[in-house]
Enzyme design. Sequence first.
Site, PDB file in Angstrom:
ATOM      1  N   LYS A  55       0.824  -1.189   0.000  1.00  0.00           N
ATOM      2  CA  LYS A  55       0.000   0.000   0.000  1.00  0.00           C
ATOM      3  C   LYS A  55       0.865   1.249   0.000  1.00  0.00           C
ATOM      4  O   LYS A  55       0.381   2.356  -0.203  1.00  0.00           O
ATOM      5  CB  LYS A  55      -0.869   0.022   1.271  1.00  0.00           C
ATOM      6  CG  LYS A  55      -1.784  -1.156   1.409  1.00  0.00           C
ATOM      7  CD  LYS A  55      -2.443  -1.132   2.802  1.00  0.00           C
ATOM      8  CE  LYS A  55      -3.034  -2.456   3.130  1.00  0.00           C
ATOM      9  NZ  LYS A  55      -3.422  -2.536   4.562  1.00  0.00           N
ATOM     10  N   ASP A 115      14.710  -0.424   0.294  1.00  0.00           N
ATOM     11  CA  ASP A 115      15.526  -0.551   1.498  1.00  0.00           C
ATOM     12  C   ASP A 115      16.572  -1.636   1.225  1.00  0.00           C
ATOM     13  O   ASP A 115      17.618  -1.351   0.651  1.00  0.00           O
ATOM     14  CB  ASP A 115      14.582  -0.879   2.660  1.00  0.00           C
ATOM     15  CG  ASP A 115      15.275  -0.906   4.008  1.00  0.00           C
ATOM     16  OD1 ASP A 115      16.459  -0.547   4.087  1.00  0.00           O
ATOM     17  OD2 ASP A 115      14.625  -1.289   4.991  1.00  0.00           O
ATOM     18  N   ASP A 171       4.060   3.505   6.180  1.00  0.00           N
ATOM     19  CA  ASP A 171       3.378   3.236   7.445  1.00  0.00           C
ATOM     20  C   ASP A 171       4.285   2.560   8.467  1.00  0.00           C
ATOM     21  O   ASP A 171       5.352   2.044   8.137  1.00  0.00           O
ATOM     22  CB  ASP A 171       2.214   2.276   7.206  1.00  0.00           C
ATOM     23  CG  ASP A 171       2.700   0.843   6.972  1.00  0.00           C
ATOM     24  OD1 ASP A 171       3.566   0.655   6.087  1.00  0.00           O
ATOM     25  OD2 ASP A 171       2.263  -0.073   7.690  1.00  0.00           O
ATOM     26  N   ARG A 177       0.151   6.784   7.083  1.00  0.00           N
ATOM     27  CA  ARG A 177       0.165   6.887   5.623  1.00  0.00           C
ATOM     28  C   ARG A 177      -0.418   8.220   5.158  1.00  0.00           C
ATOM     29  O   ARG A 177      -0.096   8.700   4.075  1.00  0.00           O
ATOM     30  CB  ARG A 177      -0.678   5.755   5.001  1.00  0.00           C
ATOM     31  CG  ARG A 177      -0.136   4.356   5.246  1.00  0.00           C
ATOM     32  CD  ARG A 177      -0.866   3.359   4.348  1.00  0.00           C
ATOM     33  NE  ARG A 177      -0.728   1.982   4.772  1.00  0.00           N
ATOM     34  CZ  ARG A 177       0.296   1.194   4.478  1.00  0.00           C
ATOM     35  NH1 ARG A 177       1.310   1.665   3.769  1.00  0.00           N
ATOM     36  NH2 ARG A 177       0.333  -0.057   4.890  1.00  0.00           N
TER      37      ARG A 177
HETATM   38  P1  IMP Z   1      13.009  -3.939   1.004  1.00  0.00           P
HETATM   39  O1  IMP Z   1      12.513  -5.260   0.493  1.00  0.00           O
HETATM   40  O2  IMP Z   1      13.900  -4.114   2.210  1.00  0.00           O
HETATM   41  O3  IMP Z   1      13.649  -3.089  -0.047  1.00  0.00           O
HETATM   42  O4  IMP Z   1      11.767  -3.183   1.593  1.00  0.00           O
HETATM   43  C1  IMP Z   1      10.849  -2.586   0.781  1.00  0.00           C
HETATM   44  C2  IMP Z   1       9.503  -2.440   1.459  1.00  0.00           C
HETATM   45  O5  IMP Z   1       9.606  -2.352   2.893  1.00  0.00           O
HETATM   46  C3  IMP Z   1       8.889  -1.147   1.029  1.00  0.00           C
HETATM   47  O6  IMP Z   1       8.086  -1.329  -0.111  1.00  0.00           O
HETATM   48  C4  IMP Z   1       8.111  -0.692   2.249  1.00  0.00           C
HETATM   49  O7  IMP Z   1       6.797  -1.190   2.210  1.00  0.00           O
HETATM   50  C5  IMP Z   1       8.852  -1.290   3.414  1.00  0.00           C
HETATM   51  N1  IMP Z   1       9.766  -0.304   4.036  1.00  0.00           N
HETATM   52  C6  IMP Z   1      11.118  -0.245   3.953  1.00  0.00           C
HETATM   53  N2  IMP Z   1      11.620   0.788   4.635  1.00  0.00           N
HETATM   54  C7  IMP Z   1      10.547   1.420   5.170  1.00  0.00           C
HETATM   55  C8  IMP Z   1      10.419   2.601   6.002  1.00  0.00           C
HETATM   56  O8  IMP Z   1      11.384   3.294   6.375  1.00  0.00           O
HETATM   57  N3  IMP Z   1       9.145   2.935   6.347  1.00  0.00           N
HETATM   58  C9  IMP Z   1       8.043   2.220   5.957  1.00  0.00           C
HETATM   59  N4  IMP Z   1       8.125   1.131   5.184  1.00  0.00           N
HETATM   60  C10 IMP Z   1       9.367   0.721   4.791  1.00  0.00           C
HETATM   61 MG    MG Z   2       4.910  -1.237   4.474  1.00  0.00          MG
END
Ligand code: IMP
Ligand code: MG
Length: 189
Positions: A55, A115, A171, A177
Amino acid sequence: MGSQSSNDFTALWAQHDLGDVVVSAKELHDRVLELGRQITTDYTDSPPLLVGVLKGAINFMSDLMRAIELPVEVDFMAVSSYGAATKTSGVVRIVKDLDVDLLGRDVLIVEDVVDSGLTLNYLRQYLGARSPKSLEVCALLLKEGEQRVQQSLKYVGFTIPSDFVVGYGLDVNERYRNLDAIYTFTGEA
Ligand code: IMP
Ligand code: MG
């Protein structure tokens, strides 16, 4: 990334759990318009299918699609990589798949934040297997130095420090959000 501007206050109900403004509402507005103009130029001959990742990308998608002056199509996927925690599990689960066919389409994934990059890596492979003509990424935020998987991102809104952030779609436990700016989260997850 800039300090709080005069038209950018922290909502009273959220103040308690928020730290600094990481990206202000004004900065978001201006940058999203720029990204929209760039995408309009790059895809003039072939309007893309925008694939939003629910979302977290809802606010970004909503503003970005209106900043693109082309007959784009929009669809959404929902994936879950975090559960309720603020650290990645590395496990990605498809919660909602696309409704449209990707064959021969120019597809642009619209993500809130990259991330570790694990979510995007998984999505790319998953969507890439459906024979799109092209598959690119537009990420609003890229966290500095956190990527466990090397990503080539065609568009990035802002590179930010690796703190956990909320607002503008992002979120923690489904809250915050609806904030207009992006803040560090200092409360308990
Ligand atoms: P990744 O797989 O570690 O790159 O994480 C990506 C997903 O984690 C994103 O699409 C977000 O939904 C969530 N996410 C990563 N960092 C944050 C943050 O700082 N705040 C909120 N959601 C996050
Ligand atoms: Mg999330």
